[in-house]
Design a protein around this motif. Sequence first.
Motif, PDB file in Angstrom:
ATOM      1  N   ASP A  84      44.047  36.941  41.129  1.00 55.48           N
ATOM      2  CA  ASP A  84      42.631  37.109  40.784  1.00 55.48           C
ATOM      3  C   ASP A  84      41.755  36.752  41.983  1.00 55.48           C
ATOM      4  OD1 ASP A  84      40.151  37.296  39.619  1.00 55.48           O
ATOM      5  OD2 ASP A  84      40.381  35.519  38.335  1.00 55.48           O
TER       6      ASP A  84
ATOM      7  N   LYS B  92      35.671  35.659  44.765  1.00 58.59           N
ATOM      8  CA  LYS B  92      35.713  34.191  44.719  1.00 58.59           C
ATOM      9  C   LYS B  92      35.580  33.624  46.128  1.00 58.59           C
ATOM     10  CE  LYS B  92      38.878  33.724  40.755  1.00 58.59           C
ATOM     11  NZ  LYS B  92      38.026  32.935  39.871  1.00 58.59           N
TER      12      LYS B  92
ATOM     13  N   ASN C 163      43.462  41.645  40.156  1.00 57.58           N
ATOM     14  CA  ASN C 163      42.009  41.871  40.154  1.00 57.58           C
ATOM     15  C   ASN C 163      41.554  41.859  41.610  1.00 57.58           C
ATOM     16  OD1 ASN C 163      39.322  42.127  39.369  1.00 57.58           O
ATOM     17  ND2 ASN C 163      39.054  39.920  39.052  1.00 57.58           N
TER      18      ASN C 163
ATOM     19  N   ASP D 266      34.611  38.932  38.075  1.00 58.12           N
ATOM     20  CA  ASP D 266      35.546  37.802  38.035  1.00 58.12           C
ATOM     21  C   ASP D 266      35.840  37.359  36.596  1.00 58.12           C
ATOM     22  OD1 ASP D 266      37.223  35.886  39.011  1.00 58.12           O
ATOM     23  OD2 ASP D 266      35.651  34.546  39.747  1.00 58.12           O
ATOM     24  N   ALA D 267      35.074  37.879  35.648  1.00 59.02           N
ATOM     25  CA  ALA D 267      35.400  37.595  34.241  1.00 59.02           C
ATOM     26  C   ALA D 267      36.296  38.726  33.743  1.00 59.02           C
ATOM     27  CB  ALA D 267      34.122  37.477  33.413  1.00 59.02           C
ATOM     28  N   GLU D 268      37.477  38.837  34.396  1.00 53.62           N
ATOM     29  CA  GLU D 268      38.383  39.963  34.139  1.00 53.62           C
ATOM     30  C   GLU D 268      39.395  39.660  33.041  1.00 53.62           C
ATOM     31  OE1 GLU D 268      38.975  37.669  36.279  1.00 53.62           O
ATOM     32  OE2 GLU D 268      41.082  37.243  35.857  1.00 53.62           O
TER      33      GLU D 268
HETATM   34 MN    MN Z   1      38.467  35.824  37.390  1.00 59.80          MN
END
Ligand code: MN
Length: 495
Positions: free
Chosen positions: A266, A273, A316, A343-345
Amino acid sequence: MKIQFRQEPLAELQTPALVAYGFEGAGSSQGSVERLPAATRALLQELQTSGELSGKAFECTLLHRPAGLKVERLLVVGAGKRDKFNLAQLRCLAGTAVRFLRARSLHELAWTLDGAAEDVEVLAEGALLGDYDADRYRTERNGERRIDTLWLAAGGAPAGEAANAALECGRILAEAQNFTRDLVNEPANSMTPTLFARQAQEMAGRLGLECQVLGPEEIQALKMGAFMAVAQGSEEPPRLIVLRYTPPDAPPAPVVGLVGKGITFDTGGISIKPSENMHEMKTDMAGGATMLGVMRVIAQLKPCVRVIAVVPATENMPSGKAYRPGDVITSMSGKTIEILNTDAEGRLVLADALAYARQLGCTALIDAATLTGAVTIALGNITTGVFGWNKEWVNRVLEAAGQAGEKMWALPVDEDYRELYKSPIADLANTGGRYGGAITAAMFVGEFAGDTPWVHLDIAGTRWSNEEKPYRAKGPTGHGVRTLVRLLQNLAAGK
Ligand code: MN
Ligand code: BES
Ligand code: ZN
């Protein structure tokens, strides 16, 4: 590690290291030290009087050629306070002894057995979990320091059938938990979605589980728009892993769906990030690894309940093909989602995996996911966050966690939080902001469980331990496997 019973009286036992535990302030009058010969106990009493031996939790005192015994060494492990003692603590004591002795280049130990068959199960677990190190890629491996043999010194009484069954059970559980730890520890270059699925297939093939792996075309054909949105930024094709355990004598319901987040790396995607600690995001498939661990256990222990595991696996990644903040996607359920943060995957891949699990006929759903940083702020690395609308199912999970010796705590879900993830242009937005982040993430996922009882475990904090413990290496924990197995066993037993 070979684990076997030994029958000779303790005073006659010959072994490099015998282990016994005693309680804080209790001298040699309580705990398994009680079973040692009088001369040995007198020795321990002296050490206690002089203040060298306190019995504090995980204190290790190694005595050479102790009086009253034929063993080369006696290791006395502190068990802490008598009134706080339980099976979870006993499991940790076994791990502590293993780690202490192997650090001193010993490969064999004997445990002073004191009591019931259920002790045997946690002792086997504790020893096998304690002997684990995430050292696969070190050319100078700690592995050379591992324990080869654990004797369970019953001190005369022959090991009964119940004790042997408990031993087998403990081994299966701990080895599956270590399997989960290995998967979580694997770096993303050797744990791509394809390789993750291959691990599942190999395990399933070995243990006789049904396994199906879907690729991008099939995932697309199922109209999993949320899963595909996350996957589209990566060069690595996604995989949807489906494992089925269908015991012939099980009733048609319940069918328990175990859904595990399987993000093999991720980066955050376009909402990238910070680079600091990004390497930790190789562990973002821990939910999926947990479910594979659970399936591995039940394939062997064979509880009488139907189970389907669904693991959506993808990276991701940011790229020219990646999904963007502002995109609106249509999930398998038909609900539309505005992406506010790529990022809210996790909640996106879970949304489609839950819809699919329902389509496959699951009548109860449990997901495990490294879903939010917010849960680590709330509960740290110690406790898993438990969420769900169905109180009965939440309580079942909490009860199983208590029995399995894993710390879990229910956090609320509440209608009032729904406001936070509304979108002006779609059915839902994929984030609800920083406040109550673990709750809004959980509730978002729950929107896709429909009216099927559902529980969500946020294992973002508990998947990994940053500190070494006396009984456990730092690194992946495998937290959650034992609880879910226990839950399934309880269901099978009609509890
Ligand atoms: Mn994430
Ligand atoms: N995989 C992360 C959550 C995570 C954080 C797991 C730390 C393990 C350790 C998840 O995909 C994520 O990035 N969540 C975001 C959500 C936010 C964008 C709403 C988070 O928690 O910051
Ligand atoms: Zn993630």
